[in-house]
Enzyme design. Structure first.
Site, mmCIF file in Angstrom:
data_model
loop_
_atom_site.group_PDB
_atom_site.id
_atom_site.type_symbol
_atom_site.label_atom_id
_atom_site.label_comp_id
_atom_site.label_asym_id
_atom_site.label_seq_id
_atom_site.Cartn_x
_atom_site.Cartn_y
_atom_site.Cartn_z
ATOM 1 N N LYS A 38 9.397 12.516 -3.274
ATOM 2 C CA LYS A 38 9.089 11.104 -3.467
ATOM 3 C C LYS A 38 7.680 10.761 -2.998
ATOM 4 O O LYS A 38 7.437 9.755 -2.351
ATOM 5 C CB LYS A 38 10.115 10.243 -2.723
ATOM 6 C CG LYS A 38 11.536 10.476 -3.202
ATOM 7 C CD LYS A 38 12.518 9.552 -2.546
ATOM 8 C CE LYS A 38 13.946 9.795 -2.958
ATOM 9 N NZ LYS A 38 14.200 9.873 -4.362
ATOM 10 N N CYS A 39 6.744 11.602 -3.354
ATOM 11 C CA CYS A 39 5.353 11.492 -2.920
ATOM 12 C C CYS A 39 4.462 11.262 -4.134
ATOM 13 O O CYS A 39 4.803 11.679 -5.240
ATOM 14 C CB CYS A 39 4.970 12.802 -2.212
ATOM 15 S SG CYS A 39 3.242 12.951 -1.719
ATOM 16 N N GLY A 40 3.340 10.625 -3.936
ATOM 17 C CA GLY A 40 2.383 10.457 -5.019
ATOM 18 C C GLY A 40 1.877 11.782 -5.561
ATOM 19 O O GLY A 40 1.414 11.863 -6.696
ATOM 20 N N LEU A 41 1.976 12.830 -4.759
ATOM 21 C CA LEU A 41 1.528 14.160 -5.179
ATOM 22 C C LEU A 41 2.648 14.995 -5.791
ATOM 23 O O LEU A 41 2.415 16.121 -6.229
ATOM 24 C CB LEU A 41 0.922 14.911 -3.984
ATOM 25 C CG LEU A 41 -0.305 14.252 -3.331
ATOM 26 C CD1 LEU A 41 -0.757 15.039 -2.110
ATOM 27 C CD2 LEU A 41 -1.438 14.099 -4.328
ATOM 28 N N THR A 42 3.862 14.452 -5.845
ATOM 29 C CA THR A 42 5.010 15.195 -6.374
ATOM 30 C C THR A 42 4.772 15.780 -7.763
ATOM 31 O O THR A 42 5.252 16.882 -8.044
ATOM 32 C CB THR A 42 6.281 14.309 -6.345
ATOM 33 O OG1 THR A 42 6.536 13.948 -4.981
ATOM 34 C CG2 THR A 42 7.490 15.033 -6.901
#
Length: 166
Positions: A38-42
């Site tokens: 659930k990360c912007g980098l996922t």
């Protein structure tokens, strides 16, 4: 002769339970990445999977290490993490158990990684999800990459390919 200080000598469990047996990667290049769902980098999972597909037959693997230490961005159970990775990004590379990468509870695996500097000279604590470490075929860390460095960037691809030609 095995190097007991090698990153691959550390014990860690797989996401599905039981030993991940890092020793099986001796002689391979491994891109070890702390991951989160659930990360912007996922979306980097897609590039990591493409690297896996591109180089697996040449003695390379990505190894994902789920971590929930950065704003709670990996809250799921082992089953939820595995399902998300498979269903959303088609991940085929191995994943370890969820661990802590910083602080008092830092897993032994990361104890052996954090002293390695990246290209900008950063050492110490993991800065965010998707920080990457390239482990050479001898089990030693040969490179560290910032979380923002895309898996298919020229610098990561060149570093991986260099290990595959050793």
């Amino acid at each position: 002769m095995t190097n007991d200080n090698s990153v691959l000598a550390v014990e860690i469990d797989s996401l599905q339970g039981g030993s991940a047996d890092l020793g099986q990667y001796r002689g391979k290049a491994v891109l070890l990445v702390n991951v989160a769902s659930k990360c912007g980098l996922t979306p980097q999972y897609a590039g990591l999977e493409r690297l896996q597909e591109r180089y697996a037959a040449q003695g390379f693997t990505v190894l994902g290490v789920p971590c929930n230490q950065f704003l709670g961005q990996e809250p799921g159970t082992s089953e939820e993490i595995a399902e998300f990775c498979s269903a959303t990004y088609g991940v085929t590379f191995p994943l370890t158990e969820k661990v802590e990468v910083n602080g008092e509870g830092r897993h032994a695996l990361y104890e052996r990684l954090v002293d390695v500097a990246d290209a900008e000279g950063h050492t110490g604590d993991i800065r965010w999800n998707f920080e990457k470490f390239l482990i050479g075929t001898d089990g030693e860390v040969v490179a560290r990459f910032s979380p923002q460095t895309e898996p298919e960037s020229a610098e990561i691809v060149a570093a991986v390919e260099k290990q595959l030609t050793v």
